[in-house]
Design a protein around this motif. Structure first.
Motif, PDB file in Angstrom:
ATOM      1  N   UNK A  46       0.834  -1.213   0.000  1.00  0.00           N
ATOM      2  CA  UNK A  46       0.000   0.000   0.000  1.00  0.00           C
ATOM      3  C   UNK A  46       0.867   1.262   0.000  1.00  0.00           C
ATOM      4  N   UNK A  47       0.247   2.352  -0.430  1.00  0.00           N
ATOM      5  CA  UNK A  47       0.927   3.636  -0.402  1.00  0.00           C
ATOM      6  C   UNK A  47       1.021   4.162   1.035  1.00  0.00           C
ATOM      7  N   UNK A  48       1.828   5.198   1.229  1.00  0.00           N
ATOM      8  CA  UNK A  48       2.179   5.682   2.566  1.00  0.00           C
ATOM      9  C   UNK A  48       1.404   6.960   2.875  1.00  0.00           C
ATOM     10  N   UNK A  49       0.949   7.077   4.121  1.00  0.00           N
ATOM     11  CA  UNK A  49       0.199   8.278   4.523  1.00  0.00           C
ATOM     12  C   UNK A  49       1.111   9.461   4.840  1.00  0.00           C
TER      13      UNK A  49
ATOM     14  N   UNK B 156      -3.295   8.839  -1.428  1.00  0.00           N
ATOM     15  CA  UNK B 156      -4.201   9.982  -1.526  1.00  0.00           C
ATOM     16  C   UNK B 156      -4.346  10.661  -0.164  1.00  0.00           C
ATOM     17  N   UNK B 157      -4.262  11.983  -0.157  1.00  0.00           N
ATOM     18  CA  UNK B 157      -4.258  12.807   1.054  1.00  0.00           C
ATOM     19  C   UNK B 157      -2.996  12.598   1.902  1.00  0.00           C
ATOM     20  N   UNK B 158      -1.982  11.974   1.317  1.00  0.00           N
ATOM     21  CA  UNK B 158      -0.725  11.783   2.024  1.00  0.00           C
ATOM     22  C   UNK B 158       0.051  13.085   2.171  1.00  0.00           C
TER      23      UNK B 158
ATOM     24  N   UNK C  22       0.538  17.755 -10.058  1.00  0.00           N
ATOM     25  CA  UNK C  22       0.907  16.431  -9.551  1.00  0.00           C
ATOM     26  C   UNK C  22       0.328  16.208  -8.160  1.00  0.00           C
ATOM     27  N   UNK C  23       0.363  17.243  -7.334  1.00  0.00           N
ATOM     28  CA  UNK C  23      -0.184  17.128  -5.989  1.00  0.00           C
ATOM     29  C   UNK C  23      -1.708  17.076  -6.022  1.00  0.00           C
ATOM     30  N   UNK C  24      -2.299  17.820  -6.937  1.00  0.00           N
ATOM     31  CA  UNK C  24      -3.764  17.854  -7.021  1.00  0.00           C
ATOM     32  C   UNK C  24      -4.335  16.484  -7.341  1.00  0.00           C
ATOM     33  N   UNK C  25      -3.636  15.717  -8.204  1.00  0.00           N
ATOM     34  CA  UNK C  25      -4.187  14.429  -8.625  1.00  0.00           C
ATOM     35  C   UNK C  25      -4.324  13.441  -7.467  1.00  0.00           C
ATOM     36  N   UNK C  26      -3.528  13.599  -6.441  1.00  0.00           N
ATOM     37  CA  UNK C  26      -3.645  12.691  -5.291  1.00  0.00           C
ATOM     38  C   UNK C  26      -4.066  13.405  -4.022  1.00  0.00           C
ATOM     39  N   UNK C  27      -4.445  14.688  -4.147  1.00  0.00           N
ATOM     40  CA  UNK C  27      -4.791  15.495  -2.962  1.00  0.00           C
ATOM     41  C   UNK C  27      -3.684  15.403  -1.910  1.00  0.00           C
ATOM     42  N   UNK C  28      -2.442  15.499  -2.407  1.00  0.00           N
ATOM     43  CA  UNK C  28      -1.283  15.315  -1.529  1.00  0.00           C
ATOM     44  C   UNK C  28      -0.695  16.649  -1.107  1.00  0.00           C
ATOM     45  N   UNK C  29       0.120  16.608  -0.060  1.00  0.00           N
ATOM     46  CA  UNK C  29       0.703  17.832   0.480  1.00  0.00           C
ATOM     47  C   UNK C  29       2.204  17.675   0.692  1.00  0.00           C
ATOM     48  N   UNK C  30       2.946  18.738   0.397  1.00  0.00           N
ATOM     49  CA  UNK C  30       4.350  18.857   0.791  1.00  0.00           C
ATOM     50  C   UNK C  30       4.418  19.990   1.807  1.00  0.00           C
TER      51      UNK C  30
END
Length: 318
Positions: A198-201, A221-223, A243-251
């Motif tokens: 699985x992907x990482x949070x 997603x939301x990671x 790139x971040x929008x597609x997975x609702x991800x944050x840096x």
């Protein structure tokens, strides 16, 4: 007083032990007699003038010490520079009380590495119970505490990365569920395998370069990936917002200096809470080396060569 001073920027070779006049506390300052000085990875950047804040010469490195005021108050002082010395002056609001039953090394580990680990998990990543967490450099000063705090905060699978088998064993001893090689080659695959495919949070990242790139590639997603250093001295690939929008991800970035805007709430309070975890045996700071101040160059060489674990401290009397 004895101090380590640099008059030119460079590597550890530019550090020199010298005798200097004692500092004098001015208005709004407090003189602290130093018992131990903390060594941070940021100090290695400071010496070569590659840190977030530019340095000026001549420079005494070091941003944290533990010692006593003239009244006998036991404190940690956070300062802009000057820590590799037998005496420092500090602003009163940057003094933090230390209980007598906490060792100097443990206290120094908690004040910078500990509060960093605390905030990157709680404030920046906003960790939620059951989430998977990757801790890079898990045997280091921040990483060794972040592994333990992640568990204390309710993380699910904690995945540690480290460069040697001994360091990976230490991370497991501290509570990590899985420990893998942190080398960039094949890192993304190892991280996903460690998390059951699985992907990482949440990823706590302080290496930069390809390690950052691979870490971002395995975010769920939301990671959230929290960047709090650049030990590899290599910048990652630029990230486009799409790139971040597609997975609702944050840096998210973190720098402990920003906590000095509200030191009571953002440094003293987490420090006090971690002291209670140490007393309860839930949190075990790792002191990886105590060096004579005359060997500060060796401490920097060992730190940069990744020969150390945990927190390093200097003894100004030696």
């Amino acid at each position: 007083m004895r101090a380590v001073q640099i008059t030119e920027f460079g590597g550890p070779e530019v550090m020199r032990l010298v005798d200097l006049p004692d500092p004098v506390a001015g208005d709004g300052q407090v003189l602290v007699e130093v018992d131990r000085a903390g060594v941070n990875y940021g100090d290695t950047h400071n010496v070569e003038n590659s840190y977030l804040a530019p340095a000026k010469l001549p420079l005494i490195p070091g941003g944290e010490v533990i010692g006593r005021t003239a009244e006998g108050r036991r404190v940690i002082a956070l300062i802009d520079s000057g820590g590799y010395a037998s005496k420092v002056v500090a602003a009163p609001e940057r003094l933090f009380d230390v209980p007598e039953d906490i060792s100097s090394g443990d206290a120094l580990a908690l004040i910078c590495q500990g509060t960093t680990a605390w905030h990157i998990l709680k404030t920046s990543a906003r960790i939620q119970p059951g989430e998977s967490v990757v801790v890079h450099a898990a045997a280091g000063g921040v990483g060794s505490l972040a592994v333990q705090l992640a568990k204390a905060f309710g993380a699910g699978t904690v995945i540690a990365t480290a460069s040697t088998e001994d360091k990976r064993k230490l991370a497991l001893d501290l509570g990590a569920d899985v420990a893998v090689d942190g080398a960039p080659e094949g890192l993304a695959e190892r991280l996903r395998e460690a998390n059951g495919g699985k992907r990482i949070d949440v990823v706590l990242e302080m290496v930069g370069g390809p390690v950052f790139d691979d870490s971002l590639s395995v975010l769920a997603p939301f990671g959230r990936i929290v960047a709090y250093g650049s030990a590899g001295r290599v910048q990652p690939t630029p990230v486009l917002p799409a790139k971040l929008m597609r997975g609702s991800q944050s840096i998210v970035g973190f720098w402990l200096i920003d906590c000095l805007r509200n030191p009571g709430a953002l440094i003293q309070e987490p420090f006090d809470q971690m002291v209670e975890l140490v007393r309860a045996g839930t949190l075990r700071p790792q002191i990886g080396g105590e060096y004579p101040m005359s060997a500060s160059r060796t401490a920097h060489e060992d730190l940069r060569a990744r020969r150390t674990v945990g927190k390093l401290v200097l003894d100004p009397a030696l």
